[in-house]
Design an enzyme around this catalytic site. Structure first.
Site, mmCIF file in Angstrom:
data_model
loop_
_atom_site.group_PDB
_atom_site.id
_atom_site.type_symbol
_atom_site.label_atom_id
_atom_site.label_comp_id
_atom_site.label_asym_id
_atom_site.label_seq_id
_atom_site.Cartn_x
_atom_site.Cartn_y
_atom_site.Cartn_z
ATOM 1 N N ASN A 42 0.836 -1.211 0.000
ATOM 2 C CA ASN A 42 0.000 0.000 0.000
ATOM 3 C C ASN A 42 0.869 1.259 0.000
ATOM 4 O O ASN A 42 0.589 2.223 -0.714
ATOM 5 C CB ASN A 42 -0.900 0.046 1.244
ATOM 6 C CG ASN A 42 -1.877 -1.110 1.305
ATOM 7 O OD1 ASN A 42 -2.186 -1.722 0.290
ATOM 8 N ND2 ASN A 42 -2.370 -1.419 2.507
ATOM 9 N N ASP A 243 -1.384 4.280 5.421
ATOM 10 C CA ASP A 243 -0.411 3.998 4.352
ATOM 11 C C ASP A 243 -0.458 5.115 3.302
ATOM 12 O O ASP A 243 0.574 5.511 2.754
ATOM 13 C CB ASP A 243 -0.725 2.652 3.688
ATOM 14 C CG ASP A 243 -0.676 1.502 4.682
ATOM 15 O OD1 ASP A 243 0.123 1.584 5.639
ATOM 16 O OD2 ASP A 243 -1.435 0.524 4.516
HETATM 17 O O1 RIB Z 1 -2.570 -0.963 6.514
HETATM 18 C C1 RIB Z 1 -3.527 -1.806 5.924
HETATM 19 C C2 RIB Z 1 -2.942 -3.160 5.639
HETATM 20 O O2 RIB Z 1 -2.646 -3.804 6.860
HETATM 21 C C3 RIB Z 1 -3.860 -4.116 4.917
HETATM 22 O O3 RIB Z 1 -3.799 -3.980 3.511
HETATM 23 C C4 RIB Z 1 -3.435 -5.485 5.434
HETATM 24 O O4 RIB Z 1 -2.837 -6.299 4.493
HETATM 25 C C5 RIB Z 1 -2.507 -5.195 6.607
HETATM 26 O O5 RIB Z 1 -1.203 -5.392 6.300
#
Ligand code: RIB
Length: 296
Positions: A42, A243
């Site tokens: 992400n 993210d």
């Molecule tokens: O920050 C979100 C993410 O946390 C998700 O996409 C999941 O895979 C976890 O890693």
């Protein structure tokens, strides 16, 4: 200047639920989807969508081919990915009606990174390049040590938090990107200002951003403190909001924008992400973020 993100790649099994399943309860989900995710993936996609030159390193296991494709299609350099014989890292995510989530992680291929792989990948990077890390992969101490030896700037998002993170060499870390819970877990102080006082006293070279959900975010550098309010948004799914913030904050920072502007763009991008379902797929592109900022 290049950005290397050595991080997780997850298949996210997402279940829309009325409420989070309780101990002993069997609950029918309202809907299900399998999406690309992982804090590493992400953040790489957020960096690339924000306009950075980003290389993603990590392990692709069985079933993970679509994650490599997703990175490439979003402009991330995938030449540092390594194929392993293991099942792909994955996450089971429940999202409730208010958009809140709870996440169960299985490391799988993300835990197959070895010190040898770390050395080989990082040979390609130079002093002044950035290394972005989260806590969903193996070999974090080796990555930090190798980055320090190479003169790279380390950005750590210590999520999910574990006690073992406290043994990392924080003198080698340039930026700490945390939420308020992680700030407390690292410093023992609930109040972000007090957490900063303590962290800054111990590691004077470090800077820190604390995201505060609906309360916005605050950035601390040795030069000062910058607050940013959250932009209002109708929340559909909070997955990957942090993210998205990370990707936009770092991209604009490495472009030389002033901290207030980096925080503004990161916060706006995160507010768009929470208004959409999914992880990587919810991250907006730079033009969209700039357009909504102009309209305010
Ligand atoms: O920050 C979100 C993410 O946390 C998700 O996409 C999941 O895979 C976890 O890693």
């Amino acid at each position: 200047m290049k950005i290397l993100n050595f991080g997780s790649l997850n298949l996210d099994y997402v279940y829309q639920v009325e409420h989070f399943v309780q101990p002993g309860e069997t609950l029918s989900a309202l809907s299900q989807s399998v999406n690309c995710g992982g804090k590493g993936l992400n953040q790489s996609i957020a960096l690339a969508k924000a306009g950075a030159e980003v290389y993603h390193a990590g392990c692709i296991g069985a079933g993970g081919e679509r994650l490599a494709r997703e990175l490439a299609e979003n402009g991330v350099d995938t030449s540092c990915l390594i194929t392993v014989e293991d099942i792909q890292g994955n996450a089971v995510i429940q999202v409730d009606r208010s958009g809140e989530n709870c996440i169960l992680l299985f490391g799988g291929s993300n835990r197959d990174i070895t010190p040898e792989m770390v050395r080989k990948v990082m040979e390609r990077f130079e002093p002044g390049d950035y290394l972005v890390l989260q806590n969903e992969v193996s070999c974090l101490p080796e990555m930090v040590a190798e980055a320090k030896a190479r003169g790279m700037k380390v950005v750590l998002n210590p999520s999910p938090f574990e006690e073992s993170l406290l043994h990392l060499d924080f003198n080698a870390i340039a930026w700490l990107l945390v939420n308020e819970v992680e700030a407390e877990q690292i410093s023992g102080k609930k109040d972000p200002d007090a957490a900063w006082q303590l962290i800054h006293g111990k590691y004077p070279g470090l800077s820190m951003v604390v995201t505060l959900g609906k309360e916005g975010a605050v950035c601390y550098t040795p030069e000062g403190r910058t607050e940013q309010k959250a932009y209002p948004s109708s929340v559909v799914d909070t997955t990957a909001a942090g993210d998205t913030f990370t990707g936009y904050f770092l991209t604009t920072l490495t472009e030389g924008m002033e901290i207030g502007e980096c925080m503004r763009r990161a916060s706006r991008a995160a507010s768009i992400s929470v208004s959409r379902a999914g992880a990587a797929v919810s991250i907006p592109g730079r033009q969209e973020v700039e357009k909504v900022l102009e309209d305010i």
